[in-house]
Write a protein that holds these residues in place. Structure first.
Motif, PDB file in Angstrom:
ATOM      1  N   PRO A 178       0.824  -1.213   0.000  1.00 54.85           N
ATOM      2  CA  PRO A 178       0.000   0.000   0.000  1.00 54.85           C
ATOM      3  C   PRO A 178       0.855   1.259   0.000  1.00 54.85           C
ATOM      4  CG  PRO A 178      -0.055  -1.061   2.154  1.00 54.85           C
ATOM      5  CD  PRO A 178       0.656  -2.005   1.233  1.00 54.85           C
ATOM      6  N   VAL A 179       0.294   2.336  -0.565  1.00 56.37           N
ATOM      7  CA  VAL A 179       1.044   3.572  -0.761  1.00 56.37           C
ATOM      8  C   VAL A 179       0.301   4.748  -0.140  1.00 56.37           C
ATOM      9  CG1 VAL A 179       2.078   5.122  -2.475  1.00 56.37           C
ATOM     10  CG2 VAL A 179       1.915   2.661  -2.946  1.00 56.37           C
ATOM     11  N   VAL A 180       1.072   5.638   0.486  1.00 60.80           N
ATOM     12  CA  VAL A 180       0.564   6.940   0.905  1.00 60.80           C
ATOM     13  C   VAL A 180       1.480   7.986   0.307  1.00 60.80           C
ATOM     14  CG1 VAL A 180       1.897   6.905   3.075  1.00 60.80           C
ATOM     15  CG2 VAL A 180      -0.084   8.420   2.852  1.00 60.80           C
ATOM     16  N   VAL A 181       0.901   9.082  -0.173  1.00 62.19           N
ATOM     17  CA  VAL A 181       1.710  10.128  -0.790  1.00 62.19           C
ATOM     18  C   VAL A 181       1.511  11.442  -0.055  1.00 62.19           C
ATOM     19  CG1 VAL A 181       1.601   9.030  -3.063  1.00 62.19           C
ATOM     20  CG2 VAL A 181      -0.102  10.774  -2.451  1.00 62.19           C
ATOM     21  N   GLY A 182       2.454  12.344  -0.252  1.00 54.38           N
ATOM     22  CA  GLY A 182       2.374  13.675   0.335  1.00 54.38           C
ATOM     23  C   GLY A 182       3.259  14.633  -0.415  1.00 54.38           C
ATOM     24  N   GLY A 183       3.138  15.899  -0.068  1.00 53.55           N
ATOM     25  CA  GLY A 183       3.933  16.928  -0.717  1.00 53.55           C
ATOM     26  C   GLY A 183       3.075  17.851  -1.554  1.00 53.55           C
ATOM     27  N   TRP A 200      -3.640  10.093   0.435  1.00 49.37           N
ATOM     28  CA  TRP A 200      -2.840  11.312   0.591  1.00 49.37           C
ATOM     29  C   TRP A 200      -2.850  11.757   2.043  1.00 49.37           C
ATOM     30  CZ3 TRP A 200      -4.788  16.327   1.870  1.00 49.37           C
ATOM     31  CH2 TRP A 200      -3.854  17.371   1.756  1.00 49.37           C
ATOM     32  N   ALA A 201      -1.699  12.202   2.525  1.00 50.27           N
ATOM     33  CA  ALA A 201      -1.584  12.720   3.881  1.00 50.27           C
ATOM     34  C   ALA A 201      -1.076  14.154   3.820  1.00 50.27           C
ATOM     35  CB  ALA A 201      -0.632  11.868   4.714  1.00 50.27           C
ATOM     36  N   PRO A 202      -1.742  15.092   4.491  1.00 48.98           N
ATOM     37  CA  PRO A 202      -1.317  16.493   4.428  1.00 48.98           C
ATOM     38  C   PRO A 202      -0.066  16.799   5.230  1.00 48.98           C
ATOM     39  CG  PRO A 202      -3.194  16.263   5.897  1.00 48.98           C
ATOM     40  CD  PRO A 202      -2.990  14.928   5.242  1.00 48.98           C
ATOM     41  N   ASP A 203       0.266  15.928   6.192  1.00 43.84           N
ATOM     42  CA  ASP A 203       1.443  16.182   7.021  1.00 43.84           C
ATOM     43  C   ASP A 203       1.954  14.861   7.586  1.00 43.84           C
ATOM     44  OD1 ASP A 203      -0.298  15.562   9.224  1.00 43.84           O
ATOM     45  OD2 ASP A 203      -0.958  17.648   9.241  1.00 43.84           O
ATOM     46  N   ALA A 204       3.078  14.943   8.292  1.00 44.76           N
ATOM     47  CA  ALA A 204       3.720  13.729   8.805  1.00 44.76           C
ATOM     48  C   ALA A 204       2.863  12.985   9.829  1.00 44.76           C
ATOM     49  CB  ALA A 204       5.086  14.074   9.398  1.00 44.76           C
ATOM     50  N   PRO A 205       2.267  13.652  10.822  1.00 48.95           N
ATOM     51  CA  PRO A 205       1.412  12.915  11.769  1.00 48.95           C
ATOM     52  C   PRO A 205       0.239  12.216  11.081  1.00 48.95           C
ATOM     53  CG  PRO A 205       1.991  15.057  12.682  1.00 48.95           C
ATOM     54  CD  PRO A 205       2.432  15.064  11.251  1.00 48.95           C
ATOM     55  N   SER A 206      -0.339  12.870  10.069  1.00 46.82           N
ATOM     56  CA  SER A 206      -1.444  12.248   9.334  1.00 46.82           C
ATOM     57  C   SER A 206      -0.959  11.015   8.585  1.00 46.82           C
ATOM     58  CB  SER A 206      -2.053  13.245   8.346  1.00 46.82           C
ATOM     59  OG  SER A 206      -2.586  14.363   9.014  1.00 46.82           O
ATOM     60  N   ALA A 207       0.257  11.092   8.039  1.00 47.76           N
ATOM     61  CA  ALA A 207       0.822   9.926   7.354  1.00 47.76           C
ATOM     62  C   ALA A 207       1.008   8.777   8.329  1.00 47.76           C
ATOM     63  CB  ALA A 207       2.161  10.299   6.712  1.00 47.76           C
ATOM     64  N   ALA A 208       1.474   9.083   9.534  1.00 46.69           N
ATOM     65  CA  ALA A 208       1.669   8.037  10.545  1.00 46.69           C
ATOM     66  C   ALA A 208       0.340   7.382  10.907  1.00 46.69           C
ATOM     67  CB  ALA A 208       2.326   8.638  11.792  1.00 46.69           C
ATOM     68  N   ASP A 209      -0.701   8.200  11.072  1.00 42.26           N
ATOM     69  CA  ASP A 209      -2.024   7.650  11.405  1.00 42.26           C
ATOM     70  C   ASP A 209      -2.562   6.795  10.260  1.00 42.26           C
ATOM     71  OD1 ASP A 209      -1.945   8.971  13.815  1.00 42.26           O
ATOM     72  OD2 ASP A 209      -3.156  10.678  13.133  1.00 42.26           O
ATOM     73  N   LEU A 210      -2.365   7.243   9.039  1.00 40.37           N
ATOM     74  CA  LEU A 210      -2.887   6.523   7.881  1.00 40.37           C
ATOM     75  C   LEU A 210      -2.182   5.183   7.702  1.00 40.37           C
ATOM     76  CD1 LEU A 210      -4.949   6.783   5.630  1.00 40.37           C
ATOM     77  CD2 LEU A 210      -3.235   7.997   4.271  1.00 40.37           C
ATOM     78  N   ILE A 211      -0.873   5.178   7.858  1.00 38.28           N
ATOM     79  CA  ILE A 211      -0.108   3.936   7.707  1.00 38.28           C
ATOM     80  C   ILE A 211      -0.492   2.930   8.781  1.00 38.28           C
ATOM     81  CG2 ILE A 211       2.226   2.965   7.863  1.00 38.28           C
ATOM     82  CD1 ILE A 211       3.203   5.527   6.460  1.00 38.28           C
ATOM     83  N   ALA A 212      -0.873   3.421   9.949  1.00 34.33           N
ATOM     84  CA  ALA A 212      -1.280   2.531  11.039  1.00 34.33           C
ATOM     85  C   ALA A 212      -2.635   1.876  10.774  1.00 34.33           C
ATOM     86  CB  ALA A 212      -1.320   3.305  12.358  1.00 34.33           C
ATOM     87  N   ASP A 213      -3.384   2.402   9.812  1.00 35.40           N
ATOM     88  CA  ASP A 213      -4.709   1.869   9.481  1.00 35.40           C
ATOM     89  C   ASP A 213      -4.675   1.348   8.048  1.00 35.40           C
ATOM     90  OD1 ASP A 213      -7.364   1.295   9.048  1.00 35.40           O
ATOM     91  OD2 ASP A 213      -8.125   3.242   9.717  1.00 35.40           O
ATOM     92  N   GLU A 214      -4.260   0.089   7.876  1.00 36.38           N
ATOM     93  CA  GLU A 214      -4.067  -0.451   6.530  1.00 36.38           C
ATOM     94  C   GLU A 214      -5.353  -0.451   5.726  1.00 36.38           C
ATOM     95  OE1 GLU A 214      -2.436  -4.437   4.194  1.00 36.38           O
ATOM     96  OE2 GLU A 214      -2.136  -4.231   6.353  1.00 36.38           O
ATOM     97  N   ARG A 215      -6.483  -0.683   6.373  1.00 36.65           N
ATOM     98  CA  ARG A 215      -7.753  -0.690   5.642  1.00 36.65           C
ATOM     99  C   ARG A 215      -8.032   0.674   5.035  1.00 36.65           C
ATOM    100  NH1 ARG A 215     -12.385  -3.306   9.268  1.00 36.65           N
ATOM    101  NH2 ARG A 215     -13.520  -2.887   7.320  1.00 36.65           N
ATOM    102  N   ALA A 216      -7.779   1.729   5.800  1.00 33.29           N
ATOM    103  CA  ALA A 216      -7.979   3.085   5.274  1.00 33.29           C
ATOM    104  C   ALA A 216      -6.966   3.391   4.183  1.00 33.29           C
ATOM    105  CB  ALA A 216      -7.854   4.101   6.403  1.00 33.29           C
ATOM    106  N   LEU A 217      -5.755   2.871   4.336  1.00 36.91           N
ATOM    107  CA  LEU A 217      -4.697   3.110   3.364  1.00 36.91           C
ATOM    108  C   LEU A 217      -5.050   2.503   2.007  1.00 36.91           C
ATOM    109  CD1 LEU A 217      -1.903   4.405   3.176  1.00 36.91           C
ATOM    110  CD2 LEU A 217      -0.910   2.229   3.864  1.00 36.91           C
ATOM    111  N   ARG A 218      -5.707   1.355   2.037  1.00 42.38           N
ATOM    112  CA  ARG A 218      -6.070   0.682   0.784  1.00 42.38           C
ATOM    113  C   ARG A 218      -7.448   1.108   0.267  1.00 42.38           C
ATOM    114  NH1 ARG A 218      -2.833  -3.741  -0.517  1.00 42.38           N
ATOM    115  NH2 ARG A 218      -1.417  -4.484   1.117  1.00 42.38           N
ATOM    116  N   ARG A 219      -8.227   1.775   1.105  1.00 46.08           N
ATOM    117  CA  ARG A 219      -9.597   2.137   0.729  1.00 46.08           C
ATOM    118  C   ARG A 219      -9.603   3.508   0.034  1.00 46.08           C
ATOM    119  NH1 ARG A 219     -11.735   1.501   5.440  1.00 46.08           N
ATOM    120  NH2 ARG A 219     -11.741   3.696   6.031  1.00 46.08           N
TER     121      ARG A 219
END
Length: 347
Positions: A178-183, A200-219
């Protein structure tokens, strides 16, 4: 009283001093400013996100306003990288979660923002492999095949890299990672990430939260790129060199002053003509003219700060419009860019 004292000792209290260190290229003083915050109990994440990150954004703004040279910007960026390393060494978190690979898109050299994301992910317990700037897609895939990863975080600062970004996203998915992007390259609100069908994550903490939730990351919605069937993007990319050469010849014909440009001025002009084509191509790829017009607006600001009349930009937009008259979407975006210039001239 304790809360006030804590706030007074936070990153905001030393921000001006830290910027002064960057301005003076004083690496050791900058590191001491960061260490002083850590010694007072300020969390490492706050030092990274509330001191280093906004200061680096200001560095970029000072370059854009022509207050700092490229050399000064590079020196300040190097110092910020050393500060990040010092903060990471102080925190030294032990991983409690799986592996995340962090990398810049192929051709993307702005490595400090994703480095900050990598360090924040480490602070959140992830084992992070930071691959750095401009990672070719083939090399990323090879790495993913050799090392299991729970997720890949990809950074893109320039929207003109979005077609390359999409290819990297797809190769990661084919590896079932799974992939998350930012910038900033994905838009301030992440709209171009949604167009490419990626989280997409707007900032680093959001990226950390998203990566911790694989279902959301793939959804995420499936990418909608049906507009590419008109072949405008492919045709524009194929003609890139021809377009730049013809635009330069047209500029020399219509703006005689350009004939006496120094080699550095000529190089800058050719680069700007190339950027116009690249941003136009990216706008075609995601089917959004605002990507191109936002670049035109930014380029006007840069030219004006360097006392370069933006009139030549209007000439180049008009030339591309004539040459690309058989490309309806491209012609429309170029017209929008010219309209933007007209409104700014009227203002």
């Amino acid at each position: 009283m304790t809360t006030t004292a804590s706030a007074d000792a936070g990153p905001a209290s030393v921000y001006s001093s830290y910027l002064a260190c960057l301005d003076e290229a004083d690496e050791y003083a900058a590191i001491e400013v960061a260490r002083g915050l850590l010694a007072r109990g300020v969390p490492a994440e706050r030092v990274l996100l509330d001191l280093v990150a906004p200061a680096q954004a200001e560095v970029g703004e000072r370059w854009a306003r022509n207050e700092w040279s490229v050399a000064q910007e590079h020196a300040a960026t190097h110092i910020s990288e050393r500060v990040v390393a010092a903060v990471a060494d102080h925190a030294a978190p032990r991983p409690t979660r799986g592996r995340v690979v962090v990398a810049c898109m192929d051709g993307e050299w702005h490595a400090l923002p994703p480095r900050l994301v990598a360090e924040v992910l480490r602070l959140h317990g992830w084992q992070v492999t930071f691959l750095g700037a401009s990672v070719p897609a083939a090399h990323l895939v090879s790495y993913l095949h050799r090392h299991d990863a729970d997720a890949v975080a990809l950074a893109c600062a320039l929207p003109m890299r979005l077609p390359h970004a999409h290819r990297m996203i797809e190769v990661c998915r084919r590896s079932d990672v799974p992939v998350v992007v930012g910038g900033r390259g994905f838009g301030a609100d992440g709209r171009w990430a949604r167009r490419l069908g990626v989280a997409w994550a707007p900032d680093a903490p959001s990226a950390a939260d998203l990566i911790a939730d694989e279902r959301a990351l793939r959804r995420v919605p499936v990418a909608d790129l049906s507009h590419l069937a008109d072949d405008e993007y492919a045709g524009l990319v194929t003609r890139r060199a021809e377009l730049i050469d013809s635009a330069l010849a047209d500029l020399r014909e219509r703006a005689p002053a350009t004939r006496s440009y120094t080699p550095p001025q000529l190089d800058s002009t050719v680069s700007d003509l190339g950027y116009l084509v690249d941003f136009l191509a990216a706008a075609l790829y995601v089917d959004d003219g605002s990507l191109f017009t936002e670049f035109v607006e930014w380029l006007v600001t840069i030219l004006t700060s360097r006392r370069v009349p933006p009139a030549a930009l209007g000439l180049s937009l008009a030339h591309y419009g004539r040459v690309l008259r058989d490309f309806p979407r491209a012609a429309r975006y170029l017209d929008q860019g010219r309209s933007l210039l007209g409104r700014q001239d009227a203002a």
